[in-house]
Design an enzyme around this catalytic site. Sequence first.
Site, mmCIF file in Angstrom:
data_model
loop_
_atom_site.group_PDB
_atom_site.id
_atom_site.type_symbol
_atom_site.label_atom_id
_atom_site.label_comp_id
_atom_site.label_asym_id
_atom_site.label_seq_id
_atom_site.Cartn_x
_atom_site.Cartn_y
_atom_site.Cartn_z
ATOM 1 N N LYS A 54 0.932 -1.309 0.018
ATOM 2 C CA LYS A 54 0.046 -0.065 0.059
ATOM 3 C C LYS A 54 0.977 1.200 0.055
ATOM 4 C CE LYS A 54 -3.762 -2.208 2.088
ATOM 5 N NZ LYS A 54 -4.553 -2.801 3.278
ATOM 6 N N GLN A 98 -4.321 -1.205 9.576
ATOM 7 C CA GLN A 98 -4.385 -2.666 8.821
ATOM 8 C C GLN A 98 -4.907 -3.741 9.721
ATOM 9 O OE1 GLN A 98 -3.080 -3.426 5.827
ATOM 10 N NE2 GLN A 98 -3.972 -5.376 6.306
ATOM 11 N N ASP A 121 -11.049 2.907 3.431
ATOM 12 C CA ASP A 121 -11.365 1.470 3.599
ATOM 13 C C ASP A 121 -12.849 1.353 3.297
ATOM 14 O OD1 ASP A 121 -9.377 -0.288 3.378
ATOM 15 O OD2 ASP A 121 -8.940 -0.188 5.591
#
Length: 298
Positions: A54, A98, A121
């Site tokens: 990422k 995460q 997200d």
Amino acid sequence: MSAEIISGTQMRKEILAELEQEVVRMKEAHGKGPGLVTILVGENPASMSYVTLKIKTALSLGFHEVQDNQPDDISEEDLLALIEKYNKDPDIHGILVQLPLPRHINEDAVINAISPDKDVDGFHPVNLGKMVIGGDEVRYLPCTPAGIQEMIVRSGTETSGAEVVVVGRSNIVGKPISVMMGQKGPGANSTVTMVHTRTQDLAAHCKRADILIVAAGVPGLVKPEWIKPGATVIDVGVNRVGTNEETGKAILSGDVDYEEACKVAGKITPVPGGVGPMTITMLMKNTVKSAWWHLERK
Ligand code: NAP
């Protein structure tokens, strides 16, 4: 007949090139580009490799990227305070924590603490609610379902009036993509059936699908005879089915019997190289969207 391959690797390249241009335009207009913070708690190897990818992608697009690694034993209170710091930071437009988190931390509390305006997200209940309402309300779509929809549209598959069958009802894939494909609007307007382990006659449902989306996590679950000839098949499953003795790397397989399915389907995504590369791409797209919104709001 051999199905046309829908390559996520190729689509990722195209979309990232588009985003790179947008970042250039943003920097010209506002003197700064998108800012993304990636918060990694602990040293879970899979999480570390996802986060590294990422960060690499964000940097390649010219983002302002902040990597914030925290020890495994950080308290929930301290993690929530850290998120609040980034909620207030005007240079940060996207906050990524995460998952999974260590057991002593409540993941829901963490997701809920991220400002919905920076939830790139798309996991915050406010954004999931907006996704269900649809239309102009939609803010950030969850990344894997957004990637699936993007692949369907870019492959030239007609969605309006199409029978879509989704195998799986998880909160991160099956449920959201079912809602998204059934919405009123472009890239959707489909008639959706969501199936799961309690479904009677899974095969019969799959056989009706013009677009078959499979997210079960069961290798080879979907047999070629379950596929309607000419259908578009999106295989979301990522299953480790062995180890390559030469490279030591995992051998991955999807939820569809790929070789045989290629003889029946009209279009199909491979595993790896299908949906996988699209997820991070959609995270980048959400971050660019967030940056525009933050920079242009009055
Ligand atoms: P999950 O939370 O385990 O959910 C699996 C779903 O599939 C459940 O709803 C389950 O039904 C259903 N299911 C399982 N076995 C079935 C069967 N034999 N017949 C019918 N339905 C069945 O999985 P997930 O998180 O959605 O992930 C699914 C797969 O996608 C995994 O392989 C995962 O690694 C992959 N994935 C890939 C990406 C990516 O490429 N970027 C992202 C996310 C997930 P019940 O609800 O009845 O148990």
